[in-house]
Scaffold this active site. Structure first.
Site, PDB file in Angstrom:
ATOM      1  N   GLY A   9       0.856  -1.191   0.000  1.00 36.70           N
ATOM      2  CA  GLY A   9       0.000   0.000   0.000  1.00 36.70           C
ATOM      3  C   GLY A   9       0.878   1.223   0.000  1.00 36.70           C
ATOM      4  O   GLY A   9       2.103   1.112  -0.087  1.00 36.70           O
ATOM      5  N   THR A  10       0.247   2.371   0.110  1.00 35.58           N
ATOM      6  CA  THR A  10       1.035   3.603   0.196  1.00 35.58           C
ATOM      7  C   THR A  10       1.639   3.720   1.587  1.00 35.58           C
ATOM      8  O   THR A  10       1.364   2.903   2.479  1.00 35.58           O
ATOM      9  CB  THR A  10       0.136   4.845  -0.001  1.00 35.58           C
ATOM     10  OG1 THR A  10      -0.866   4.806   1.031  1.00 35.58           O
ATOM     11  CG2 THR A  10      -0.511   4.870  -1.361  1.00 35.58           C
ATOM     12  N   ASP A  12       1.659   5.127   5.262  1.00 35.13           N
ATOM     13  CA  ASP A  12       0.618   5.553   6.210  1.00 35.13           C
ATOM     14  C   ASP A  12      -0.731   4.859   6.005  1.00 35.13           C
ATOM     15  O   ASP A  12      -1.771   5.417   6.341  1.00 35.13           O
ATOM     16  CB  ASP A  12       0.441   7.086   6.096  1.00 35.13           C
ATOM     17  CG  ASP A  12      -0.279   7.668   7.305  1.00 35.13           C
ATOM     18  OD1 ASP A  12      -0.185   7.070   8.392  1.00 35.13           O
ATOM     19  OD2 ASP A  12      -0.935   8.712   7.156  1.00 35.13           O
ATOM     20  N   LYS A  15       0.326  -0.616   7.303  1.00 29.94           N
ATOM     21  CA  LYS A  15       1.082  -1.852   7.074  1.00 29.94           C
ATOM     22  C   LYS A  15       1.784  -2.339   8.351  1.00 29.94           C
ATOM     23  O   LYS A  15       1.678  -3.511   8.716  1.00 29.94           O
ATOM     24  CB  LYS A  15       2.137  -1.657   5.966  1.00 29.94           C
ATOM     25  CG  LYS A  15       1.551  -1.225   4.639  1.00 29.94           C
ATOM     26  CD  LYS A  15       2.613  -0.999   3.598  1.00 29.94           C
ATOM     27  CE  LYS A  15       3.636   0.057   3.953  1.00 29.94           C
ATOM     28  NZ  LYS A  15       3.084   1.421   4.109  1.00 29.94           N
ATOM     29  N   GLU A  87       9.032  -2.962   6.039  1.00 27.68           N
ATOM     30  CA  GLU A  87       9.818  -2.058   5.173  1.00 27.68           C
ATOM     31  C   GLU A  87      10.536  -2.876   4.101  1.00 27.68           C
ATOM     32  O   GLU A  87      11.704  -2.642   3.776  1.00 27.68           O
ATOM     33  CB  GLU A  87      10.823  -1.226   6.009  1.00 27.68           C
ATOM     34  CG  GLU A  87      10.230  -0.437   7.162  1.00 27.68           C
ATOM     35  CD  GLU A  87       9.326   0.739   6.746  1.00 27.68           C
ATOM     36  OE1 GLU A  87       9.229   1.029   5.537  1.00 27.68           O
ATOM     37  OE2 GLU A  87       8.697   1.334   7.629  1.00 27.68           O
ATOM     38  N   ALA A  88       9.797  -3.857   3.551  1.00 25.54           N
ATOM     39  CA  ALA A  88      10.404  -4.812   2.612  1.00 25.54           C
ATOM     40  C   ALA A  88      10.812  -4.158   1.299  1.00 25.54           C
ATOM     41  O   ALA A  88      11.599  -4.730   0.543  1.00 25.54           O
ATOM     42  CB  ALA A  88       9.431  -5.952   2.358  1.00 25.54           C
ATOM     43  N   GLN A  89      10.277  -2.946   1.034  1.00 23.07           N
ATOM     44  CA  GLN A  89      10.683  -2.256  -0.206  1.00 23.07           C
ATOM     45  C   GLN A  89      12.172  -1.974  -0.216  1.00 23.07           C
ATOM     46  O   GLN A  89      12.786  -1.857  -1.271  1.00 23.07           O
ATOM     47  CB  GLN A  89       9.893  -0.938  -0.385  1.00 23.07           C
ATOM     48  CG  GLN A  89      10.248   0.211   0.540  1.00 23.07           C
ATOM     49  CD  GLN A  89       9.512   0.164   1.876  1.00 23.07           C
ATOM     50  OE1 GLN A  89       8.790  -0.786   2.142  1.00 23.07           O
ATOM     51  NE2 GLN A  89       9.692   1.173   2.718  1.00 23.07           N
ATOM     52  N   GLY A 173      11.790   8.873   6.145  1.00 21.17           N
ATOM     53  CA  GLY A 173      11.047  10.069   6.544  1.00 21.17           C
ATOM     54  C   GLY A 173       9.604   9.729   6.841  1.00 21.17           C
ATOM     55  O   GLY A 173       9.221   8.567   6.842  1.00 21.17           O
TER      56      GLY A 173
HETATM   57  N1  LIG Z   1      -4.258   9.170  16.163  1.00 24.19           N
HETATM   58  C1  LIG Z   1      -4.693   8.148  15.416  1.00 24.19           C
HETATM   59  N2  LIG Z   1      -5.884   7.598  15.645  1.00 24.19           N
HETATM   60  C2  LIG Z   1      -6.346   6.569  14.903  1.00 24.19           C
HETATM   61  N3  LIG Z   1      -5.650   6.010  13.922  1.00 24.19           N
HETATM   62  C3  LIG Z   1      -4.452   6.511  13.639  1.00 24.19           C
HETATM   63  C4  LIG Z   1      -3.900   7.602  14.372  1.00 24.19           C
HETATM   64  N4  LIG Z   1      -2.676   7.862  13.853  1.00 24.19           N
HETATM   65  C5  LIG Z   1      -2.486   6.982  12.856  1.00 24.19           C
HETATM   66  N5  LIG Z   1      -3.551   6.178  12.729  1.00 24.19           N
HETATM   67  C6  LIG Z   1      -3.765   5.077  11.756  1.00 24.19           C
HETATM   68  O1  LIG Z   1      -2.528   4.451  11.529  1.00 24.19           O
HETATM   69  C7  LIG Z   1      -2.314   4.344  10.129  1.00 24.19           C
HETATM   70  C8  LIG Z   1      -0.822   4.335   9.889  1.00 24.19           C
HETATM   71  O2  LIG Z   1      -0.327   3.132  10.420  1.00 24.19           O
HETATM   72  P1  LIG Z   1       1.141   2.599  10.146  1.00 24.19           P
HETATM   73  O3  LIG Z   1       1.092   1.150  10.518  1.00 24.19           O
HETATM   74  O4  LIG Z   1       2.128   3.454  10.831  1.00 24.19           O
HETATM   75  O5  LIG Z   1       1.219   2.792   8.553  1.00 24.19           O
HETATM   76  P2  LIG Z   1       2.291   2.275   7.491  1.00 24.19           P
HETATM   77  O6  LIG Z   1       3.166   1.231   8.126  1.00 24.19           O
HETATM   78  O7  LIG Z   1       1.462   1.735   6.362  1.00 24.19           O
HETATM   79  O8  LIG Z   1       3.057   3.494   7.052  1.00 24.19           O
HETATM   80  C9  LIG Z   1      -3.052   5.523   9.526  1.00 24.19           C
HETATM   81  O9  LIG Z   1      -3.483   5.280   8.203  1.00 24.19           O
HETATM   82  C10 LIG Z   1      -4.277   5.595  10.433  1.00 24.19           C
HETATM   83  O10 LIG Z   1      -5.274   4.710   9.967  1.00 24.19           O
HETATM   84  C1  LIG Z   2       7.992   7.132  -1.075  1.00 22.22           C
HETATM   85  C2  LIG Z   2       9.321   6.838  -0.461  1.00 22.22           C
HETATM   86  C3  LIG Z   2       9.411   6.516   0.877  1.00 22.22           C
HETATM   87  N1  LIG Z   2      10.616   6.297   1.433  1.00 22.22           N
HETATM   88  C4  LIG Z   2      10.701   5.946   2.849  1.00 22.22           C
HETATM   89  C5  LIG Z   2      10.013   6.875   3.807  1.00 22.22           C
HETATM   90  C6  LIG Z   2       9.716   5.981   4.998  1.00 22.22           C
HETATM   91  O1  LIG Z   2      10.863   5.944   5.810  1.00 22.22           O
HETATM   92  C7  LIG Z   2       9.508   4.598   4.342  1.00 22.22           C
HETATM   93  C8  LIG Z   2       8.057   4.202   4.232  1.00 22.22           C
HETATM   94  O2  LIG Z   2       7.572   3.912   5.513  1.00 22.22           O
HETATM   95  P1  LIG Z   2       6.005   3.666   5.839  1.00 22.22           P
HETATM   96  O3  LIG Z   2       6.060   2.886   7.117  1.00 22.22           O
HETATM   97  O4  LIG Z   2       5.412   2.892   4.710  1.00 22.22           O
HETATM   98  O5  LIG Z   2       5.376   5.002   6.000  1.00 22.22           O
HETATM   99  O6  LIG Z   2      10.056   4.704   3.045  1.00 22.22           O
HETATM  100  C9  LIG Z   2      11.763   6.335   0.667  1.00 22.22           C
HETATM  101  O7  LIG Z   2      12.868   6.082   1.157  1.00 22.22           O
HETATM  102  N2  LIG Z   2      11.685   6.655  -0.644  1.00 22.22           N
HETATM  103  C10 LIG Z   2      10.501   6.917  -1.236  1.00 22.22           C
HETATM  104  O8  LIG Z   2      10.486   7.221  -2.450  1.00 22.22           O
END
Ligand SMILES: Nc1ncnc2c1ncn2[C@@H]1O[C@H](COP(=O)(O)OP(=O)(O)O)[C@@H](O)[C@H]1O
Ligand SMILES: Cc1cn([C@H]2C[C@H](O)[C@@H](COP(=O)(O)O)O2)c(=O)[nH]c1=O
Length: 220
Positions: A9-10, A12, A15, A87-89, A173
């Site tokens: 997914g994207t 945030d 995941k 962070e498998a990417q 970031g």
């Molecule tokens: N304060 C909050 N209250 C409820 N849900 C939250 C809050 N902050 C973040 N989230 C949820 O957490 C998700 C991000 O989760 P995270 O596992 O860190 O994402 P990813 O690993 O995909 O980057 C957001 O899309 C949102 O649904």
């Molecule tokens: C788009 C993009 C992202 N990144 C980095 C930024 C974050 O550290 C991770 C993604 O973490 P998340 O838990 O899925 O939010 O990837 C990057 O290095 N380069 C990129 O183009």
């Protein structure tokens, strides 16, 4: 049958939260997983979610060999019932091949989590290999949204608040970071137009943007 599953997914979209939930549910039933990550924002050897949960993990650096590590762990009498890789990417294609071998030869489920494309909407090499090898690719149900309300499908990088399309592929970031380098999730339309929430707001406020008159034929 053990599987290699790629949860993608994207940024945030939840995941890491899902990775922690899978870990929680399995360990609650007495299973023992091995958790790996690379370059988590919380620091080396951590798997963290924005919901505030964090757990210890093995940092899978560049030369790390997943298959060799797990064979060594098991042959020393260690236990491992499943594998999580967040962070498998960031992993190299060869490391994804090792994870596939863990599924096939060690008969362990491997759950990998990562973003598919980078800020230029190009595949990360690790994600590309996952798409090629995974038994299943699962797109997360909780959709992150673009500022326009559409489903966010792309990741934008901003430098000093301005969306960029050139630079190093990997820059750790966060979204809403307020740092020099930040990220924002967008729909494809607004990613293509390089229109972030800030630029859309600025355009809406700009005196250069004239109110649009309806065509003469439709005026009442
Ligand atoms: N304060 C909050 N209250 C409820 N849900 C939250 C809050 N902050 C973040 N989230 C949820 O957490 C998700 C991000 O989760 P995270 O596992 O860190 O994402 P990813 O690993 O995909 O980057 C957001 O899309 C949102 O649904
Ligand atoms: C788009 C993009 C992202 N990144 C980095 C930024 C974050 O550290 C991770 C993604 O973490 P998340 O838990 O899925 O939010 O990837 C990057 O290095 N380069 C990129 O183009």
């Amino acid at each position: 049958m053990p599987e290699l599953v790629f949860f993608s997914g994207t940024m945030d979209c939840g995941k890491s939260t899902l990775a922690l939930q899978i870990e929680h549910n399995r360990s609650a039933r007495g299973l023992q997983g091995m958790i790996f990550t690379r370059n988590d924002r919380a620091g080396a050897g951590k798997l963290s979610s924005r919901l505030g949960l964090v757990t210890e993990a093995v940092e899978a650096a560049e030369e790390f060999d997943f298959y060799a590590y797990l064979v060594d762990h098991l042959s020393r009498g260690g236990r491992c019932d499943y594998v999580i890789a967040d962070e498998a990417q960031f992993l190299a294609p060869e490391q994804i091949d090792q994870l596939a071998r863990v599924v096939d030869d060690l008969e362990l489920d491997v759950f990998a989590f990562g973003i598919t494309t980078d800020f230029r909407s190009k595949l990360f090499p690790g994600s590309q290999r996952l798409v090629e090898l995974a038994d299943r690719v699962e797109v997360l149900q909780v959709e992150a949204l673009c500022w326009c309300g559409a489903r966010a499908t792309h990741n934008a990088r901003t430098v000093g608040g301005v969306m960029v399309v050139e630079g190093a592929q990997v820059v750790v970031g966060d979204v809403n970071a307020g740092n020099e380098v930040g990220y924002e999730v967008l729909c494809r339309r607004h990613h293509r137009r390089r229109m972030t929430a800030a630029t859309a707001r600025a355009a809406a406020l700009s005196p250069d943007v004239l109110p649009v008159e309806p065509p003469v034929s439709t005026r009442s």
